[in-house]
Scaffold this active site. Structure first.
Site, short mmCIF file in Angstrom:
data_model
loop_
_atom_site.label_atom_id
_atom_site.label_comp_id
_atom_site.label_asym_id
_atom_site.label_seq_id
_atom_site.Cartn_x
_atom_site.Cartn_y
_atom_site.Cartn_z
N GLU A 264 0.83 -1.20 0.00
CA GLU A 264 0.00 0.00 0.00
C GLU A 264 0.86 1.25 0.00
O GLU A 264 1.94 1.29 0.60
CB GLU A 264 -0.96 0.02 1.19
CG GLU A 264 -0.29 0.16 2.54
CD GLU A 264 -1.28 0.53 3.63
OE1 GLU A 264 -1.88 1.62 3.53
OE2 GLU A 264 -1.42 -0.24 4.60
N LYS B 120 -3.52 -1.45 14.72
CA LYS B 120 -2.85 -0.46 15.56
C LYS B 120 -3.49 -0.39 16.95
O LYS B 120 -4.72 -0.45 17.08
CB LYS B 120 -2.89 0.90 14.88
CG LYS B 120 -2.16 0.92 13.54
CD LYS B 120 -2.27 2.27 12.87
CE LYS B 120 -1.57 2.25 11.51
NZ LYS B 120 -2.28 1.44 10.52
#
Length: 309
Positions: free
Chosen positions: A30, A164
């Site tokens: 990405e 995260k």
């Protein structure tokens, strides 16, 4: 004319097209990690190191971005430098793709948009840092990343260090389970939390062997189960940050984001940058280490899938 007659605006680099046609392993990457996830000029150094690392492990890297009216699968160096150096690069998820394509603007793809580009090109393995998820307070704000729903509908396996730790990880896992997305621990029984090797949340499946992991994915997709899969690969031990230390820094960063009214797409870049400041650069070093670790596993997994095919 049929409404399905138009081909998607896809531009696959010749090297990647040749690799896919000949059955060679390819790993998608990405571009928002480069444009929005790391400070300049370190981000460009990391992008080039990722390219070399994947090649060194026997696969072909395919960074995905939006540029010049097409989804670029493999970007030339001039576009890579713009992604790394231009502060105005758009952050593109599923909902943003048509507008960014029509405008001709430069866009860095999130996990969701990268999965779409990878699937359109025929790439089945994608290595990243961490996926998005349910944000803290999502039961009131409904702030849930499009990455989770993309995993539910696009058959690409995403290798990540979990999600995260700024997110609500129990809710994130619950959403993935509800949508039938396999979350597979690679040499771990618990869900990784990005900078931290373990969130303490148990995973239903653990696999210690890349060949077995590839066989599971091949079985899933051969059955017509059209979802992706999340491969949870913990950050290397020597790069991990103590959970208590990162928790204190994260609480401070979250409070600052709330105080400044930062919401939506800017939240993650703000928090990552602030964590880097609060930890004296250690969180950035950890972020880079886990991205490299995921790229290595992605290359090995792509090779194993190619061998099965």
């Amino acid at each position: 004319m049929s409404r399905h007659a138009f081909e998607p605006p896809l531009a696959v680099a010749p090297e990647i097209e040749d690799a896919l046609e000949s059955g060679k392993p390819v790993v998608a990457l990405e571009s928002t990690i480069i444009a929005h996830g790391m400070p300049r000029p370190r981000n460009l150094e990391v992008a080039r190191s990722l390219d070399r690392l994947i090649r060194d492990h026997g696969a072909v890297p395919a960074m995905i971005a939006v540029a010049e009216g097409s989804i670029r699968v493999g970007v030339r160096d001039e576009i890579l430098e713009r992604l790394a150096g231009d502060e105005a690069v758009a952050k593109v998820s599923r909902a943003d793709l048509p507008a960014c394509l029509i405008s001709g603007a430069l866009g860095a793809t999130t996990v969701a948009a990268t999965m779409i580009g990878a699937h359109l090109a025929g790439i089945r393995i994608f290595a990243t840092g961490g996926v998005g998820g349910a944000h803290r307070g999502a039961e009131q704000s409904f702030d849930i990343s499009a990455d989770l729903l993309e995993l539910a509908r696009t058959p690409v396996a995403v290798v990540s260090a979990g999600a995260k730790s700024i997110l609500d990880l129990p809710k994130t896992l619950e959403i993935l389970e509800t949508h039938g997305v396999p979350v597979i621990g690679y040499r771990t029984d618990t869900f990784p939390a990005f900078f931290v090797r373990s969130s303490g949340l148990p995973l239903p499946v653990r696999v210690d062997d890349v060949a077995r992991l590839a066989a599971m994915l091949e079985t899933q997709w051969s059955m017509g189960l059209a979802s992706g899969a999340l491969i949870a690969n913990p950050i290397p031990q020597d790069a991990a940050i103590d959970a208590a230390e990162i928790g204190i820094a994260l609480d401070q960063a979250l409070e600052e984001a709330r105080r400044h009214g930062i919401t939506g797409k800017p939240v993650t870049p703000f928090l990552l940058a602030r964590l880097n400041e609060l930890t004296g650069g250690r969180s950035l070093d950890a972020n880079i280490a886990l991205v490299y670790n995921n790229a290595k596993l992605g290359a090995e997994l792509a090779k194993a899938l190619s061998a099965l095919s």
